[in-house]
Design a protein around this motif. Sequence first.
Motif, short mmCIF file in Angstrom:
data_model
loop_
_atom_site.label_atom_id
_atom_site.label_comp_id
_atom_site.label_asym_id
_atom_site.label_seq_id
_atom_site.Cartn_x
_atom_site.Cartn_y
_atom_site.Cartn_z
N SER A 254 0.83 -1.20 0.00
CA SER A 254 0.00 0.00 0.00
C SER A 254 0.87 1.25 0.00
O SER A 254 1.74 1.42 0.86
N PRO A 255 0.64 2.17 -0.95
CA PRO A 255 1.45 3.39 -1.00
C PRO A 255 1.14 4.34 0.15
O PRO A 255 1.86 5.30 0.38
N ASN A 256 0.04 4.10 0.86
CA ASN A 256 -0.36 4.99 1.95
C ASN A 256 0.34 4.69 3.27
O ASN A 256 0.28 5.49 4.19
N LEU A 257 0.98 3.54 3.37
CA LEU A 257 1.60 3.17 4.63
C LEU A 257 2.90 3.95 4.86
O LEU A 257 3.70 4.13 3.95
N LEU A 258 3.08 4.39 6.09
CA LEU A 258 4.32 5.03 6.53
C LEU A 258 5.02 4.02 7.44
O LEU A 258 4.42 3.52 8.39
N LEU A 259 6.26 3.73 7.15
CA LEU A 259 6.94 2.61 7.80
C LEU A 259 7.91 3.06 8.89
O LEU A 259 8.64 4.02 8.73
N ILE A 260 7.88 2.30 9.98
CA ILE A 260 8.87 2.44 11.05
C ILE A 260 9.49 1.08 11.28
O ILE A 260 8.78 0.09 11.52
N PHE A 261 10.81 0.99 11.18
CA PHE A 261 11.49 -0.25 11.49
C PHE A 261 11.83 -0.26 12.97
O PHE A 261 12.29 0.76 13.52
N LEU B 79 -4.90 -2.32 3.28
CA LEU B 79 -6.32 -2.43 2.91
C LEU B 79 -7.20 -2.67 4.13
O LEU B 79 -8.33 -2.19 4.21
N LYS B 80 -6.66 -3.41 5.10
CA LYS B 80 -7.46 -3.83 6.25
C LYS B 80 -7.81 -2.66 7.17
O LYS B 80 -8.92 -2.58 7.68
N ASP B 81 -6.87 -1.77 7.39
CA ASP B 81 -7.09 -0.67 8.34
C ASP B 81 -6.47 0.62 7.80
O ASP B 81 -5.44 1.08 8.29
N PRO B 82 -7.11 1.22 6.79
CA PRO B 82 -6.52 2.40 6.14
C PRO B 82 -6.40 3.62 7.06
O PRO B 82 -5.66 4.55 6.76
N GLU B 83 -7.13 3.62 8.16
CA GLU B 83 -7.04 4.75 9.09
C GLU B 83 -5.73 4.72 9.88
O GLU B 83 -5.26 5.74 10.37
N ARG B 84 -5.17 3.52 10.01
CA ARG B 84 -3.89 3.38 10.72
C ARG B 84 -2.79 3.29 9.66
O ARG B 84 -2.44 2.22 9.21
N ARG B 85 -2.26 4.43 9.30
CA ARG B 85 -1.34 4.51 8.17
C ARG B 85 0.11 4.24 8.56
O ARG B 85 0.96 4.07 7.70
N VAL B 86 0.40 4.25 9.86
CA VAL B 86 1.77 4.04 10.31
C VAL B 86 1.94 2.56 10.68
O VAL B 86 1.17 2.01 11.46
#
Length: 197
Positions: free
Chosen positions: A2-9, A80-87
């Motif tokens: 998903s291009p909307n996700l912001l990732l934290i390792f 897709l499952k939880d688009p409100e939680r983008r992080v």
Amino acid sequence: MSPNLLLIFVLGPPAAGKGTLCGSLTGQYAVQHMSVGDVLRKVATNNNHPSINQKLEKQELINAEELLPILKDKLSEAGLKDPERRVMLIDGFPRSKAQGEAFEAQYLAAPQLVQLFRCDKEVARKRYLDRKRGKDDDAMFEKRYHEYEIESEAIESAYGKRGLVLEVQVDTEILESWDNLQNLLAQDQRWKSLFVR
């Protein structure tokens, strides 16, 4: 992915408390959590990837060619499952500099932040043995910890040069570690900027 996700390792030695603290973050903030270890254990249970099963059995590092397609699918599902939680907190990844580089090259997605959990070796050892997971024993802990030490310096250096690393001391009692993490995040502009739309 998903291009909307912001990732934290989320990085740290085995049994540093990555999963526990990430779970607490999901209750406090609009974030999702994916444990790479849990994902791979499910893959092993389904027996779809024999070579991964063998490496998990020996607790060996899984190469990017095998690991990244699995992560990509899981991240796509999560978006897709939880688009409100983008992080998305990805704990236990990357376990080598090469894994991180391959991920960014293939999926054009870089972490916004890298949480680096610092934990004394003997504290980590006790937690590792206390959780009594599968064939985990002292020899396996030594193997995993040694591997972490070998790989971590290059990973920390690479992300540190990009100004992405947030170091967190987590070898205290879990509530104290949690307070420490929350206090650091409350002051961190990189973290706060992820929740501004």
